[in-house]
Motif scaffolding. Sequence first.
Motif, PDB file in Angstrom:
ATOM      1  N   GLU A 176      -5.436   4.770 -13.176  1.00  0.00           N
ATOM      2  CA  GLU A 176      -5.659   4.139 -12.867  1.00  0.00           C
ATOM      3  C   GLU A 176      -7.123   4.092 -12.006  1.00  0.00           C
ATOM      4  OE1 GLU A 176      -3.611   0.460 -14.414  1.00  0.00           O
ATOM      5  OE2 GLU A 176      -2.171   1.642 -14.652  1.00  0.00           O
ATOM      6  N   GLN A 177      -7.893   3.259 -12.026  1.00  0.00           N
ATOM      7  CA  GLN A 177      -8.631   2.680 -10.856  1.00  0.00           C
ATOM      8  C   GLN A 177      -9.134   0.820 -10.892  1.00  0.00           C
ATOM      9  OE1 GLN A 177     -13.278   2.287 -11.824  1.00  0.00           O
ATOM     10  NE2 GLN A 177     -12.646   3.466 -13.210  1.00  0.00           N
ATOM     11  N   LEU A 178      -9.086  -0.369  -9.701  1.00  0.00           N
ATOM     12  CA  LEU A 178      -9.175  -0.846  -9.525  1.00  0.00           C
ATOM     13  C   LEU A 178      -9.732  -1.592  -8.625  1.00  0.00           C
ATOM     14  CD1 LEU A 178      -8.216  -3.616 -10.222  1.00  0.00           C
ATOM     15  CD2 LEU A 178      -5.688  -3.384  -8.504  1.00  0.00           C
ATOM     16  N   LEU A 179     -10.435  -2.297  -8.132  1.00  0.00           N
ATOM     17  CA  LEU A 179     -11.135  -3.102  -7.294  1.00  0.00           C
ATOM     18  C   LEU A 179     -10.427  -3.891  -6.008  1.00  0.00           C
ATOM     19  CD1 LEU A 179     -13.908  -3.743  -5.750  1.00  0.00           C
ATOM     20  CD2 LEU A 179     -14.194  -5.759  -6.874  1.00  0.00           C
ATOM     21  N   THR A 180      -9.961  -3.221  -5.061  1.00  0.00           N
ATOM     22  CA  THR A 180      -8.784  -4.255  -4.199  1.00  0.00           C
ATOM     23  C   THR A 180      -9.706  -4.934  -2.722  1.00  0.00           C
ATOM     24  OG1 THR A 180      -6.593  -3.716  -3.316  1.00  0.00           O
ATOM     25  CG2 THR A 180      -8.878  -1.849  -3.366  1.00  0.00           C
ATOM     26  N   ARG A 181      -8.594  -4.752  -1.968  1.00  0.00           N
ATOM     27  CA  ARG A 181      -9.613  -5.402  -0.261  1.00  0.00           C
ATOM     28  C   ARG A 181      -8.351  -4.052   0.832  1.00  0.00           C
ATOM     29  NH1 ARG A 181     -13.486  -8.301   1.079  1.00  0.00           N
ATOM     30  NH2 ARG A 181     -12.963  -9.173   3.364  1.00  0.00           N
ATOM     31  N   VAL A 182      -9.380  -3.966   1.263  1.00  0.00           N
ATOM     32  CA  VAL A 182      -8.740  -3.443   2.590  1.00  0.00           C
ATOM     33  C   VAL A 182      -8.835  -4.135   3.232  1.00  0.00           C
ATOM     34  CG1 VAL A 182      -8.560  -0.738   3.304  1.00  0.00           C
ATOM     35  CG2 VAL A 182      -9.847  -0.911   1.377  1.00  0.00           C
ATOM     36  N   THR A 183      -7.046  -3.634   4.468  1.00  0.00           N
ATOM     37  CA  THR A 183      -7.549  -4.004   6.162  1.00  0.00           C
ATOM     38  C   THR A 183      -7.356  -3.151   7.166  1.00  0.00           C
ATOM     39  OG1 THR A 183      -6.417  -6.054   5.970  1.00  0.00           O
ATOM     40  CG2 THR A 183      -6.557  -5.462   7.947  1.00  0.00           C
ATOM     41  N   GLY A 184      -7.987  -2.732   8.000  1.00  0.00           N
ATOM     42  CA  GLY A 184      -8.863  -1.963   8.655  1.00  0.00           C
ATOM     43  C   GLY A 184      -7.888  -1.985  10.326  1.00  0.00           C
ATOM     44  N   TYR A 185      -7.494  -1.145  10.634  1.00  0.00           N
ATOM     45  CA  TYR A 185      -6.455  -2.338  12.216  1.00  0.00           C
ATOM     46  C   TYR A 185      -6.373  -0.950  12.768  1.00  0.00           C
ATOM     47  CZ  TYR A 185      -2.503  -0.143  10.176  1.00  0.00           C
ATOM     48  OH  TYR A 185      -1.233   0.571   9.610  1.00  0.00           O
ATOM     49  N   ASN A 186      -6.340  -1.364  14.155  1.00  0.00           N
ATOM     50  CA  ASN A 186      -6.057  -1.025  15.446  1.00  0.00           C
ATOM     51  C   ASN A 186      -4.599  -0.596  15.484  1.00  0.00           C
ATOM     52  OD1 ASN A 186      -6.240   0.053  18.284  1.00  0.00           O
ATOM     53  ND2 ASN A 186      -8.001  -0.074  18.164  1.00  0.00           N
ATOM     54  N   LEU A 187      -3.856   1.345  15.657  1.00  0.00           N
ATOM     55  CA  LEU A 187      -3.304   1.385  15.434  1.00  0.00           C
ATOM     56  C   LEU A 187      -2.284   1.270  16.788  1.00  0.00           C
ATOM     57  CD1 LEU A 187      -2.944   5.201  14.460  1.00  0.00           C
ATOM     58  CD2 LEU A 187      -1.922   2.648  13.141  1.00  0.00           C
ATOM     59  N   ASN A 188      -3.047   1.224  18.438  1.00  0.00           N
ATOM     60  CA  ASN A 188      -2.512   0.484  19.047  1.00  0.00           C
ATOM     61  C   ASN A 188      -2.636  -0.740  19.304  1.00  0.00           C
ATOM     62  OD1 ASN A 188      -2.541   3.685  20.398  1.00  0.00           O
ATOM     63  ND2 ASN A 188      -4.087   3.951  20.448  1.00  0.00           N
ATOM     64  N   THR A 189      -3.656  -1.854  19.465  1.00  0.00           N
ATOM     65  CA  THR A 189      -3.674  -2.948  19.691  1.00  0.00           C
ATOM     66  C   THR A 189      -2.923  -4.199  18.199  1.00  0.00           C
ATOM     67  OG1 THR A 189      -5.875  -3.382  18.779  1.00  0.00           O
ATOM     68  CG2 THR A 189      -5.369  -2.461  21.372  1.00  0.00           C
ATOM     69  N   ASP A 190      -3.221  -3.534  17.067  1.00  0.00           N
ATOM     70  CA  ASP A 190      -2.905  -4.977  16.132  1.00  0.00           C
ATOM     71  C   ASP A 190      -1.133  -5.724  15.890  1.00  0.00           C
ATOM     72  OD1 ASP A 190      -4.521  -5.376  13.293  1.00  0.00           O
ATOM     73  OD2 ASP A 190      -2.359  -5.055  13.086  1.00  0.00           O
ATOM     74  N   PHE A 191      -0.686  -4.637  16.391  1.00  0.00           N
ATOM     75  CA  PHE A 191       0.852  -5.524  16.158  1.00  0.00           C
ATOM     76  C   PHE A 191       1.523  -6.255  17.414  1.00  0.00           C
ATOM     77  CE2 PHE A 191       1.020  -1.442  19.394  1.00  0.00           C
ATOM     78  CZ  PHE A 191       2.030  -1.881  20.281  1.00  0.00           C
ATOM     79  N   THR A 192       0.583  -6.419  18.352  1.00  0.00           N
ATOM     80  CA  THR A 192       0.386  -6.977  19.742  1.00  0.00           C
ATOM     81  C   THR A 192       0.000  -8.472  19.162  1.00  0.00           C
ATOM     82  OG1 THR A 192      -1.466  -6.596  20.438  1.00  0.00           O
ATOM     83  CG2 THR A 192      -0.213  -5.569  21.674  1.00  0.00           C
ATOM     84  N   VAL A 193      -1.216  -9.201  18.003  1.00  0.00           N
ATOM     85  CA  VAL A 193      -1.774 -10.255  17.942  1.00  0.00           C
ATOM     86  C   VAL A 193      -0.813 -10.504  16.383  1.00  0.00           C
ATOM     87  CG1 VAL A 193      -3.748 -11.143  16.988  1.00  0.00           C
ATOM     88  CG2 VAL A 193      -3.499  -9.133  19.079  1.00  0.00           C
ATOM     89  N   PHE A 194      -0.537  -9.325  16.056  1.00  0.00           N
ATOM     90  CA  PHE A 194       0.633  -9.744  13.864  1.00  0.00           C
ATOM     91  C   PHE A 194       1.684  -9.165  14.449  1.00  0.00           C
ATOM     92  CE2 PHE A 194      -4.363  -9.806  13.891  1.00  0.00           C
ATOM     93  CZ  PHE A 194      -4.793 -10.594  12.709  1.00  0.00           C
ATOM     94  N   PRO A 195       2.343  -9.806  14.135  1.00  0.00           N
ATOM     95  CA  PRO A 195       3.599  -8.928  14.556  1.00  0.00           C
ATOM     96  C   PRO A 195       4.711  -8.819  13.716  1.00  0.00           C
ATOM     97  CG  PRO A 195       3.949 -12.047  14.749  1.00  0.00           C
ATOM     98  CD  PRO A 195       2.195 -11.166  14.820  1.00  0.00           C
ATOM     99  N   ARG A 196       5.049  -7.292  13.614  1.00  0.00           N
ATOM    100  CA  ARG A 196       5.763  -7.089  12.031  1.00  0.00           C
ATOM    101  C   ARG A 196       7.474  -6.981  11.902  1.00  0.00           C
ATOM    102  NH1 ARG A 196       1.354  -5.473  12.397  1.00  0.00           N
ATOM    103  NH2 ARG A 196      -0.249  -3.212  12.577  1.00  0.00           N
ATOM    104  N   GLU A 197       7.638  -8.121  12.717  1.00  0.00           N
ATOM    105  CA  GLU A 197       9.464  -8.019  12.757  1.00  0.00           C
ATOM    106  C   GLU A 197       9.843  -8.433  11.125  1.00  0.00           C
ATOM    107  OE1 GLU A 197       7.705  -9.627  14.887  1.00  0.00           O
ATOM    108  OE2 GLU A 197       8.773  -8.773  16.712  1.00  0.00           O
ATOM    109  N   GLU A 198       8.774  -9.055  10.322  1.00  0.00           N
ATOM    110  CA  GLU A 198       9.125 -10.023   9.103  1.00  0.00           C
ATOM    111  C   GLU A 198       8.679  -8.803   8.059  1.00  0.00           C
ATOM    112  OE1 GLU A 198       8.060 -13.705   8.547  1.00  0.00           O
ATOM    113  OE2 GLU A 198       8.684 -14.549  10.649  1.00  0.00           O
ATOM    114  N   TRP A 199       7.967  -8.300   8.121  1.00  0.00           N
ATOM    115  CA  TRP A 199       7.396  -6.559   7.126  1.00  0.00           C
ATOM    116  C   TRP A 199       8.505  -5.928   6.764  1.00  0.00           C
ATOM    117  CZ3 TRP A 199       1.861  -4.636   8.550  1.00  0.00           C
ATOM    118  CH2 TRP A 199       1.316  -5.610   8.784  1.00  0.00           C
TER     119      TRP A 199
END
Length: 205
Positions: free
Chosen positions: A96-119
């Motif tokens: 299949e193919q689909l138009l979707t949304r992508v979030t590009g994020y920094n591996l070293n700093t993203d988790f300091t702002v967006f916590p992963r505890e509930e992921w």
Amino acid sequence: RNRKMHGITSLAIIIGMSIFLLGDALIEGMDEQIIRDQEQVVSGDISFHPVQSSATNALQNLQALDPELQSLLEAPKIKSWTARTEFNSRLFTKNEQLLTRVTGYNLNTDFTVFPREEWTIQGEEPSGTRDIGVGSILAKKLSIQIGDALVLESRTKDGAINAIEYRCSGIIQTHVMGMDALMLWLPMQNVEELLQTKKHYSQIS
């Protein structure tokens, strides 16, 4: 008989008010949860975005860190910050193919702002040069499995068309339905290669 009717009426009013107050509290609690989810996954406590222009290619709105913003981010009161680049892309799977949304994020700093505890992450969070993460609802909809080959096609910042094949390293559930149903997660190094953004971003949080 009148006393009985009056008692029934009073009881109905009390029950009605109780239901109203309970519903109001429930809605207020849901609003607070929505705001909390927004902060933890999408925006952070404070978010800076470039000024939008009338450019046909939305990626032309991406901006580099100017000296004034860089100075602000280095202030002692700023505990942590991270850059993200969000963009639309066409996703190609085996069937299949689909138009979707992508979030590009920094591996070293993203988790300091967006916590992963509930992921909840099935497999591994993407980290390699050909890794990509897929929202849990989107993965289920398209029958995407760990290790599947996925192709992203998108316009670069300069307007050219680029396509790169990735490997699904993880299926990511943020518990925010809109994100899990639509979002792909791509390390910033991969975004740089796909979009040729030259360290221009769509969001600083």
